[in-house]
Design an enzyme around this catalytic site. Structure first.
Site, mmCIF file in Angstrom:
data_model
loop_
_atom_site.group_PDB
_atom_site.id
_atom_site.type_symbol
_atom_site.label_atom_id
_atom_site.label_comp_id
_atom_site.label_asym_id
_atom_site.label_seq_id
_atom_site.Cartn_x
_atom_site.Cartn_y
_atom_site.Cartn_z
ATOM 1 N N GLY A 12 21.886 33.622 -1.665
ATOM 2 C CA GLY A 12 22.210 32.360 -2.331
ATOM 3 C C GLY A 12 23.026 31.448 -1.427
ATOM 4 O O GLY A 12 22.826 30.227 -1.406
ATOM 5 N N THR A 13 23.938 32.030 -0.672
ATOM 6 C CA THR A 13 24.790 31.227 0.216
ATOM 7 C C THR A 13 23.935 30.494 1.248
ATOM 8 O O THR A 13 24.140 29.307 1.506
ATOM 9 C CB THR A 13 25.816 32.150 0.928
ATOM 10 O OG1 THR A 13 26.573 32.826 -0.083
ATOM 11 C CG2 THR A 13 26.746 31.367 1.822
ATOM 12 N N ASN B 158 29.795 30.902 -12.317
ATOM 13 C CA ASN B 158 29.836 32.355 -12.163
ATOM 14 C C ASN B 158 31.027 32.993 -12.874
ATOM 15 O O ASN B 158 30.973 34.141 -13.279
ATOM 16 C CB ASN B 158 29.841 32.742 -10.681
ATOM 17 C CG ASN B 158 30.767 31.903 -9.851
ATOM 18 O OD1 ASN B 158 30.664 30.675 -9.824
ATOM 19 N ND2 ASN B 158 31.703 32.550 -9.179
ATOM 20 N N SER C 28 19.617 33.717 -5.954
ATOM 21 C CA SER C 28 20.009 34.912 -5.199
ATOM 22 C C SER C 28 19.398 36.142 -5.863
ATOM 23 O O SER C 28 19.564 36.342 -7.073
ATOM 24 C CB SER C 28 21.531 35.019 -5.190
ATOM 25 O OG SER C 28 21.917 36.265 -4.669
ATOM 26 N N GLY C 29 18.734 36.985 -5.070
ATOM 27 C CA GLY C 29 18.048 38.153 -5.622
ATOM 28 C C GLY C 29 18.965 39.138 -6.324
ATOM 29 O O GLY C 29 18.627 39.663 -7.390
ATOM 30 N N HIS C 30 20.159 39.391 -5.741
ATOM 31 C CA HIS C 30 20.967 40.494 -6.278
ATOM 32 C C HIS C 30 21.636 40.174 -7.610
ATOM 33 O O HIS C 30 22.277 41.037 -8.201
ATOM 34 C CB HIS C 30 21.987 40.993 -5.241
ATOM 35 C CG HIS C 30 23.137 40.090 -4.957
ATOM 36 N ND1 HIS C 30 24.400 40.348 -5.438
ATOM 37 C CD2 HIS C 30 23.233 38.968 -4.225
ATOM 38 C CE1 HIS C 30 25.231 39.410 -4.991
ATOM 39 N NE2 HIS C 30 24.542 38.558 -4.256
ATOM 40 N N GLN D 197 23.452 31.837 -10.830
ATOM 41 C CA GLN D 197 23.820 32.593 -12.039
ATOM 42 C C GLN D 197 22.886 32.339 -13.211
ATOM 43 O O GLN D 197 22.838 33.141 -14.133
ATOM 44 C CB GLN D 197 25.267 32.268 -12.449
ATOM 45 C CG GLN D 197 26.312 32.786 -11.487
ATOM 46 C CD GLN D 197 26.387 34.319 -11.414
ATOM 47 O OE1 GLN D 197 25.878 35.037 -12.282
ATOM 48 N NE2 GLN D 197 27.015 34.829 -10.372
ATOM 49 N N THR E 216 11.348 36.661 11.007
ATOM 50 C CA THR E 216 10.393 37.572 10.356
ATOM 51 C C THR E 216 10.871 37.898 8.945
ATOM 52 O O THR E 216 12.050 38.189 8.725
ATOM 53 C CB THR E 216 10.251 38.867 11.192
ATOM 54 O OG1 THR E 216 9.819 38.479 12.495
ATOM 55 C CG2 THR E 216 9.242 39.830 10.587
ATOM 56 N N CYS F 248 43.842 37.672 -6.001
ATOM 57 C CA CYS F 248 44.884 38.397 -5.268
ATOM 58 C C CYS F 248 44.380 38.904 -3.920
ATOM 59 O O CYS F 248 45.161 39.231 -3.050
ATOM 60 C CB CYS F 248 45.391 39.571 -6.077
ATOM 61 S SG CYS F 248 46.160 39.014 -7.564
HETATM 62 N N1 PLP Z 1 26.490 30.734 -6.048
HETATM 63 C C1 PLP Z 1 26.971 31.345 -7.125
HETATM 64 C C2 PLP Z 1 27.168 30.577 -8.383
HETATM 65 C C3 PLP Z 1 27.301 32.704 -7.067
HETATM 66 O O1 PLP Z 1 27.795 33.317 -8.150
HETATM 67 C C4 PLP Z 1 27.093 33.402 -5.853
HETATM 68 C C5 PLP Z 1 27.479 34.822 -5.736
HETATM 69 O O2 PLP Z 1 28.368 35.285 -6.414
HETATM 70 C C6 PLP Z 1 26.553 32.702 -4.759
HETATM 71 C C7 PLP Z 1 26.267 31.372 -4.886
HETATM 72 C C8 PLP Z 1 26.299 33.387 -3.458
HETATM 73 O O3 PLP Z 1 25.147 34.192 -3.522
HETATM 74 P P1 PLP Z 1 24.917 35.337 -2.425
HETATM 75 O O4 PLP Z 1 25.869 36.430 -2.732
HETATM 76 O O5 PLP Z 1 23.487 35.741 -2.590
HETATM 77 O O6 PLP Z 1 25.168 34.704 -1.100
#
Ligand code: PLP
Length: 393
Positions: free
Chosen positions: A71-72, A150, A198-200, A178, A236, A324
């Site tokens: 996602g990042t 999130n 984001s897949g995870h 999310q 790839t 923290c």
């Molecule tokens: N954007 C949101 C709203 C998220 O909650 C997250 C991950 O917690 C990300 C982006 C980043 O995704 P990734 O962990 O796949 O880089």
């Protein structure tokens, strides 16, 4: 000890069906999808299927889907593309509650001379739409606003936001990390230019993501290399993970309605019971415009990290709203933006459920958490004096 996993906004378990689908592509079918031979060609065919499955989940066309590493990366690629496509524009509109994938990038871009408008939210975490309208100017290269938060699960009205942006000629990106798989997303019904996934977060593995780019949107790639993804993302392909993500998208599309009714019922049961049983507790974030799986609850006069540690002793996993990890003991930027009082923000816990949670797990948390909070408050001289004052008034 059994693990009760209520931290699904952090990451999710890979679905067994996803794992099973991926497995042969590590070992038996390891060909490069760009190869001329049919050994690679059979993997390319499977990638096409995954692209169709991902597109179907969000009502997109397969060629509007680019696979990324997370996602990042998708957020970075979208925002950087908008800046590169409009080099004369030096302004970005975003919000105060974005994930660091957008927020830290914008802070970095501010250091490079871009002007950033971070829109405020109200005490429910909802976006100020009038300010959004006022902030969009001919100098704005992109508006990037998350679909769902999130930490609180609060949903932004992205369909309205994209209209406002387009009326002023501003491209629109949304971080849908999310919301994808949790609420319906239909790219046929709105005109969002770019969207990150984001897949995870939806039962696919870590290290795989999607950037949706609407057909016709000008795109300047961030990752330059080979001709993969039609030249929009070199490198790839992570074939097993893409194939797994395709399967996860298919499962999410199939299960969304029924499973979300069940997940939402469990979330509501947990929330109602905790609020009833634990004095001085409250939900952070709008109760209606919210993801079905998330609740963020503050327990006043206790430290979130301490709650997490004691929950951990029972195998219960969740997240706290104070950062923290940075050593600063600052409450989260999301709760601060919402104006949540200090004593509330410090004791906030995010519970985020998934389709794998059961009624028994929720009952277990409802049984244990009031005891944990009482124990912690018993140790706190401040809480003891508040409780005594309340008892004598
Ligand atoms: N954007 C949101 C709203 C998220 O909650 C997250 C991950 O917690 C990300 C982006 C980043 O995704 P990734 O962990 O796949 O880089």
């Amino acid at each position: 000890m059994k693990t009760v996993y209520l931290d699904n906004n952090a990451t999710t378990q890979v679905a067994p069906e996803v794992l099973e689908t991926m497995f042969p592509y590590f070992h038996d079918f390891y060909g490069n999808p760009s190869s001329m031979h049919s050994f690679g060609g059979q993997v390319a065919k499977k990638l096409r299927e995954a692209r169709e499955q991902a597109a179907a989940l969000i009502g997109a066309l397969p060629d509007e889907i680019i696979f990324t590493s997370c996602g990042t990366e998708s957020d970075n690629a979208a925002i950087r593309s908008a800046l590169a496509t409009h080099p004369e524009r030096r302004h970005i509109v975003t919000s105060r509650v974005e994930h660091p994938a957008v927020r830290s990038l914008c802070a970095n871009l501010a250091d490079q001379g871009y002007r950033i408008t971070e829109l405020p939210v109200d005490k429910s975490g909802l976006l100020d739409m009038e300010q959004l309208e006022r902030s969009l100017t001919p100098d704005t290269a992109v508006a990037s606003l998350m679909w769902a938060n999130n930490e609180t699960g609060v949903i932004f009205p992205v369909e309205k936001a994209v209209e406002l942006a387009h009326e002023r000629g501003v491209p629109f990106h949304t971080d849908a990390v999310q919301s994808t798989g949790k609420i319906p997303i239909d790219m046929k019904k709105n005109v969002i230019d770019m969207l990150s996934i984001s897949g995870h977060k939806l039962h696919a593995p870590k290290g795989i993501g999607i950037l949706y780019i609407r057909r016709g949107t000008r795109f300047t790639p961030f990752m330059i290399g080979g001709h993969q993804e039609k030249g929009r993302r070199g490198g790839t392909e992570n074939t097993p993970s893409i194939i797994g993500l395709g399967k996860a998208c298919e499962l999410a599309a199939r299960n969304m309605e029924t499973e979300n009714t069940r997940v939402k019922r469990l979330r509501d049961k947990l929330e109602t019971a905790l609020l009833e049983r634990i004095p001085q507790s409250r939900v952070n974030g709008d109760l209606l415009q919210r993801l079905p799986n998330t609740t963020n609850i503050s327990f006043e006069y206790v430290e979130g990290e301490a709650i997490l540690l004691l929950m951990n002793e029972y195998g219960i996993c969740a997240s706290s709203g104070s950062a923290c990890t940075s050593g600063s003991l600052q409450p989260s930027h999301v709760l601060r933006a919402m104006g949540v009082p200090f004593t509330m923000a410090h004791g906030s816990i995010r519970f985020s459920l998934s389709v794998y949670n059961t009624e028994e797990e929720i009952d277990f948390v409802i049984e244990k958490l009031p005891v944990i909070i009482e124990r912690l408050r018993g140790m706190s001289p401040f809480w003891t004096s508040v409780a005594q004052a309340c008892a004598s008034s």
